[in-house]
Design a protein around this motif. Structure first.
Motif, PDB file in Angstrom:
ATOM      1  N   ARG A  45      -3.919   4.930 -10.429  1.00 19.96           N
ATOM      2  CA  ARG A  45      -5.283   5.738 -10.731  1.00 19.96           C
ATOM      3  C   ARG A  45      -4.901   6.739 -10.469  1.00 19.96           C
ATOM      4  O   ARG A  45      -4.503   7.604  -8.798  1.00 19.96           O
ATOM      5  N   TYR A  46      -4.811   8.618 -10.749  1.00 18.28           N
ATOM      6  CA  TYR A  46      -4.392   9.356 -10.643  1.00 18.28           C
ATOM      7  C   TYR A  46      -2.889   9.929  -9.793  1.00 18.28           C
ATOM      8  O   TYR A  46      -2.916  10.781  -8.986  1.00 18.28           O
TER       9      TYR A  46
ATOM     10  N   TYR B  83       0.580  -1.436   0.031  1.00 18.52           N
ATOM     11  CA  TYR B  83       0.397  -0.218  -0.118  1.00 18.52           C
ATOM     12  C   TYR B  83       0.598   1.046   0.030  1.00 18.52           C
ATOM     13  O   TYR B  83       1.590   1.132   0.834  1.00 18.52           O
ATOM     14  N   LEU B  84       1.035   1.915  -0.726  1.00 21.67           N
ATOM     15  CA  LEU B  84       1.443   3.429  -1.493  1.00 21.67           C
ATOM     16  C   LEU B  84       0.834   4.218  -1.423  1.00 21.67           C
ATOM     17  O   LEU B  84       1.171   5.563  -1.865  1.00 21.67           O
ATOM     18  N   ILE B  85      -0.318   4.289  -1.287  1.00 18.40           N
ATOM     19  CA  ILE B  85      -1.692   4.977  -1.789  1.00 18.40           C
ATOM     20  C   ILE B  85      -0.793   6.248  -1.229  1.00 18.40           C
ATOM     21  O   ILE B  85      -0.722   6.905   0.153  1.00 18.40           O
ATOM     22  N   GLY B  86      -0.721   7.734  -2.038  1.00 21.60           N
ATOM     23  CA  GLY B  86      -0.379   9.070  -1.648  1.00 21.60           C
ATOM     24  C   GLY B  86       0.641   9.255  -1.560  1.00 21.60           C
ATOM     25  O   GLY B  86       1.497  10.383  -0.356  1.00 21.60           O
TER      26      GLY B  86
ATOM     27  N   PHE C  68      -4.222   2.887 -15.156  1.00 21.91           N
ATOM     28  CA  PHE C  68      -3.865   4.376 -14.837  1.00 21.91           C
ATOM     29  C   PHE C  68      -4.851   5.662 -15.211  1.00 21.91           C
ATOM     30  O   PHE C  68      -4.232   6.860 -15.383  1.00 21.91           O
ATOM     31  N   GLN C  69      -5.995   5.645 -14.696  1.00 27.77           N
ATOM     32  CA  GLN C  69      -7.082   6.260 -14.654  1.00 27.77           C
ATOM     33  C   GLN C  69      -6.616   7.419 -13.732  1.00 27.77           C
ATOM     34  O   GLN C  69      -5.820   7.343 -12.982  1.00 27.77           O
ATOM     35  N   GLY C  70      -6.848   8.514 -14.958  1.00 23.38           N
ATOM     36  CA  GLY C  70      -6.314   9.850 -14.182  1.00 23.38           C
ATOM     37  C   GLY C  70      -5.019  10.091 -13.847  1.00 23.38           C
ATOM     38  O   GLY C  70      -4.651  11.288 -13.477  1.00 23.38           O
ATOM     39  N   ALA C  71      -4.274   9.454 -14.550  1.00 21.63           N
ATOM     40  CA  ALA C  71      -2.494   9.568 -14.082  1.00 21.63           C
ATOM     41  C   ALA C  71      -2.446  10.304 -14.408  1.00 21.63           C
ATOM     42  O   ALA C  71      -2.765  10.313 -16.140  1.00 21.63           O
ATOM     43  N   ASP C  72      -0.928  11.457 -14.312  1.00 22.66           N
ATOM     44  CA  ASP C  72      -0.615  12.875 -15.258  1.00 22.66           C
ATOM     45  C   ASP C  72       0.974  12.035 -15.495  1.00 22.66           C
ATOM     46  O   ASP C  72       1.898  11.899 -14.877  1.00 22.66           O
TER      47      ASP C  72
END
Length: 120
Positions: A88-89, A46-49, A107-111
């Motif tokens: 995502r994002y 888990y590496l969220i944010g 990769f939805q919404g990824a920059d």
């Protein structure tokens, strides 16, 4: 997060992967900018944010890892395994993604502006 604290998390995650106790890596929101995670085994972590800005993740195994909204700007991911990873994002501006296995990654919404990618 200090290198010592990170080493403990990675050791516990390795034990978890081997089903030998331990604990899944929960690095939610962790500051890992410029960290050397080259060839680290972070499957399912888990590496969220997490702040991985400028981190070296070359050859790292991030299969099925949760990297939603992670900051991966300028990160080096050459040869990393990202199959099934949730990006995502995530912010991947200027990231190096050469030779990365992206099968099933989200990769939805990824920059991805200015990211460097090839097929290896």
């Amino acid at each position: 997060m200090t290198p010592e604290e990170l080493a403990v998390v990675l050791a516990e995650h390795a034990r978890w992967l081997r089903r030998d106790g331990g604990a899944r890596a929960k690095l939610v929101g962790a500051d890992l900018h410029d960290a050397n995670l080259c060839v680290a085994d972070l499957r399912g972590a888990y590496l969220i944010g997490a702040n991985l800005n400028g981190a070296d993740l070359g050859g790292a195994d991030l299969r099925d890892a949760d990297l939603r909204r992670a900051d991966l700007r300028r990160a080096y991911l050459g040869g990393a395994y990202l199959e099934g990873a949730d990006l995502r994002y995530a912010d991947l501006r200027y990231a190096i993604l050469n030779g990365v296995d992206l099968e099933g990654a989200d990769f939805q919404g990824a920059d991805l502006r200015y990211a460097v990618m090839d097929k290896g």
